[in-house]
Design a protein around this motif. Structure first.
Motif, PDB file in Angstrom:
ATOM      1  N   UNK A 240       0.827  -1.207   0.000  1.00 35.11           N
ATOM      2  CA  UNK A 240       0.000   0.000   0.000  1.00 35.11           C
ATOM      3  C   UNK A 240       0.864   1.262   0.000  1.00 35.11           C
ATOM      4  N   UNK A 241       1.982   1.196   0.704  1.00 34.49           N
ATOM      5  CA  UNK A 241       2.893   2.343   0.740  1.00 34.49           C
ATOM      6  C   UNK A 241       3.459   2.607  -0.649  1.00 34.49           C
ATOM      7  N   UNK A 242       3.865   1.538  -1.313  1.00 34.79           N
ATOM      8  CA  UNK A 242       4.434   1.671  -2.660  1.00 34.79           C
ATOM      9  C   UNK A 242       3.400   2.260  -3.618  1.00 34.79           C
ATOM     10  N   UNK A 246       3.845   5.969  -5.340  1.00 36.59           N
ATOM     11  CA  UNK A 246       3.985   6.026  -6.797  1.00 36.59           C
ATOM     12  C   UNK A 246       2.873   6.855  -7.439  1.00 36.59           C
ATOM     13  N   UNK A 247       1.643   6.619  -7.007  1.00 36.84           N
ATOM     14  CA  UNK A 247       0.513   7.278  -7.660  1.00 36.84           C
ATOM     15  C   UNK A 247       0.317   8.724  -7.207  1.00 36.84           C
ATOM     16  N   UNK A 278      -6.143  20.738  -8.137  1.00 40.09           N
ATOM     17  CA  UNK A 278      -7.266  19.958  -7.603  1.00 40.09           C
ATOM     18  C   UNK A 278      -7.489  18.682  -8.405  1.00 40.09           C
ATOM     19  N   UNK A 279      -7.434  18.832  -9.720  1.00 40.91           N
ATOM     20  CA  UNK A 279      -7.696  17.693 -10.594  1.00 40.91           C
ATOM     21  C   UNK A 279      -6.628  16.616 -10.435  1.00 40.91           C
ATOM     22  N   UNK A 280      -5.373  17.031 -10.448  1.00 39.49           N
ATOM     23  CA  UNK A 280      -4.275  16.066 -10.325  1.00 39.49           C
ATOM     24  C   UNK A 280      -4.326  15.352  -8.978  1.00 39.49           C
ATOM     25  N   UNK A 281      -4.494  16.120  -7.912  1.00 39.56           N
ATOM     26  CA  UNK A 281      -4.491  15.514  -6.576  1.00 39.56           C
ATOM     27  C   UNK A 281      -5.684  14.588  -6.380  1.00 39.56           C
ATOM     28  N   UNK A 282      -6.856  15.021  -6.830  1.00 35.47           N
ATOM     29  CA  UNK A 282      -8.047  14.194  -6.655  1.00 35.47           C
ATOM     30  C   UNK A 282      -7.949  12.883  -7.424  1.00 35.47           C
ATOM     31  N   UNK A 283      -7.574  12.977  -8.686  1.00 35.59           N
ATOM     32  CA  UNK A 283      -7.509  11.774  -9.519  1.00 35.59           C
ATOM     33  C   UNK A 283      -6.412  10.823  -9.053  1.00 35.59           C
ATOM     34  N   UNK A 284      -5.260  11.373  -8.697  1.00 36.70           N
ATOM     35  CA  UNK A 284      -4.148  10.517  -8.271  1.00 36.70           C
ATOM     36  C   UNK A 284      -4.449   9.822  -6.942  1.00 36.70           C
ATOM     37  N   UNK A 285      -4.971  10.568  -5.983  1.00 34.00           N
ATOM     38  CA  UNK A 285      -5.275   9.970  -4.678  1.00 34.00           C
ATOM     39  C   UNK A 285      -6.425   8.976  -4.805  1.00 34.00           C
ATOM     40  N   UNK A 287      -7.209   7.242  -7.440  1.00 35.49           N
ATOM     41  CA  UNK A 287      -6.687   6.059  -8.120  1.00 35.49           C
ATOM     42  C   UNK A 287      -5.866   5.197  -7.165  1.00 35.49           C
ATOM     43  N   UNK A 288      -5.083   5.846  -6.307  1.00 32.38           N
ATOM     44  CA  UNK A 288      -4.266   5.102  -5.343  1.00 32.38           C
ATOM     45  C   UNK A 288      -5.143   4.288  -4.399  1.00 32.38           C
ATOM     46  N   UNK A 289      -6.143   4.930  -3.820  1.00 37.27           N
ATOM     47  CA  UNK A 289      -7.001   4.225  -2.863  1.00 37.27           C
ATOM     48  C   UNK A 289      -7.901   3.203  -3.557  1.00 37.27           C
TER      49      UNK A 289
END
Length: 301
Positions: A240-242, A246-247, A278-285, A287-289
């Protein structure tokens, strides 16, 4: 009849735009995060909670905020917001009612939490109360209710017992969501200093200034990430850390670049760059979760 109907439809269409339903995507990370650490929920309830929050609750809050702010400049998700009319208030009431009705069928406790969220969001925007004009109070309200409270609300709505959600380490994960919101919230205000000041709203970003906002956001986001990584380590969830690191790397890259450019040129603090962040942070986080949730489901089966 047609001549009367067309303007009415146009007004409601314009009002619906101010509900900013697509903007709800920026609040998705809390939903996916809450599910990624939860056990025992059902898919249909999870889907229902997603629709209630992202199609009804968040847009209702956006609409009520626009109804009282009556912004003329750019706002989150809208470069040129349409003129506010009474039809917007009608839609807010409709969305509120539908959200509460559907929530009650899922769980009375969930409906109560949704009602509390809606009331607090209205106190944030309402001109007679206007929590928004108090920088510390408004920050606490937004980060707690859009963070930890929503985190727990999602889990309750999907079928988890409240007592179960309040146990460790779940409450610590909920705190992570509040820290992330604490970092992102002032960034949404950073380009609106002039308009907020003219309206009498002393936002946290206005209080901190542009550079102070970036520093505050960086500290809060770093604390949230550090706590999350610490929790994953304690639980032995190294994968999960990786995935998370990464994402979310694009977020760090863009944020640091934006800070550097803004330090050199204050004009970089604008609507476009804020929405891009906002868009980058929302989509990346998200996707990670979501990936963590997906892998957890695969391993569980």
């Amino acid at each position: 009849m047609k001549q009367v109907a067309i303007p009415v439809i146009a007004k409601y269409s314009s009002a619906l735009t101010l509900m900013r339903i697509p903007f709800s995507v920026y609040l998705m990370p809390v939903y996916w995060f809450a599910l990624s650490v939860a056990d025992g929920y059902t898919l249909w309830r999870a889907a229902a909670v997603f629709l209630i929050l992202h199609v009804l609750v968040y847009p209702a809050s956006n609409g009520y905020n626009s109804y009282h702010d009556r912004d003329e400049g750019s706002i989150g998700g809208l470069r040129r917001p349409p003129k506010v009319t009474h039809e917007l208030f009608h839609l807010v009431l409709l969305f509120d009612g539908l959200a509460l009705l559907i929530s009650f069928f899922l769980s009375p406790l969930f409906a109560l939490m949704v009602a509390l969220y809606l009331l607090v969001s209205k106190a944030y925007s309402d001109r007679s109360i206007r929590l928004k004009k108090y920088p510390i109070i408004s920050t606490l309200v937004v980060t707690v209710f859009q963070g930890a409270f929503t985190f727990l609300m999602v889990q309750v709505g999907t079928g988890l017992d409240m007592q179960q959600t309040l146990q460790a380490p779940n409450v610590w994960f909920a705190l992570v969501s509040t820290l992330f919101l604490c970092g992102s919230y002032p960034l949404t205000q950073i380009y609106q200093h002039q308009e907020d000041s003219e309206r009498g709203d002393k936002t946290l970003s206005l209080l901190l200034g542009i550079r102070g906002t970036f520093v505050f956001a960086g500290i809060a986001l770093s604390l949230g990430a550090a706590l999350l990584i610490g929790l994953y380590l304690a639980l032995g969830q190294l994968l999960n850390i990786v995935i998370f690191l990464l994402l979310t790397a694009p977020i760090t890259y863009y944020f640091l670049g934006w800070v550097r450019r803004s330090w050199q040129n204050p004009g970089e603090v604008n609507f476009e760059n804020t929405m891009r962040m906002n868009k980058i942070s929302s989509l990346c986080i998200s996707l990670a979760f979501f990936l963590i949730l997906l892998l957890r489901s695969v391993y569980a089966s």
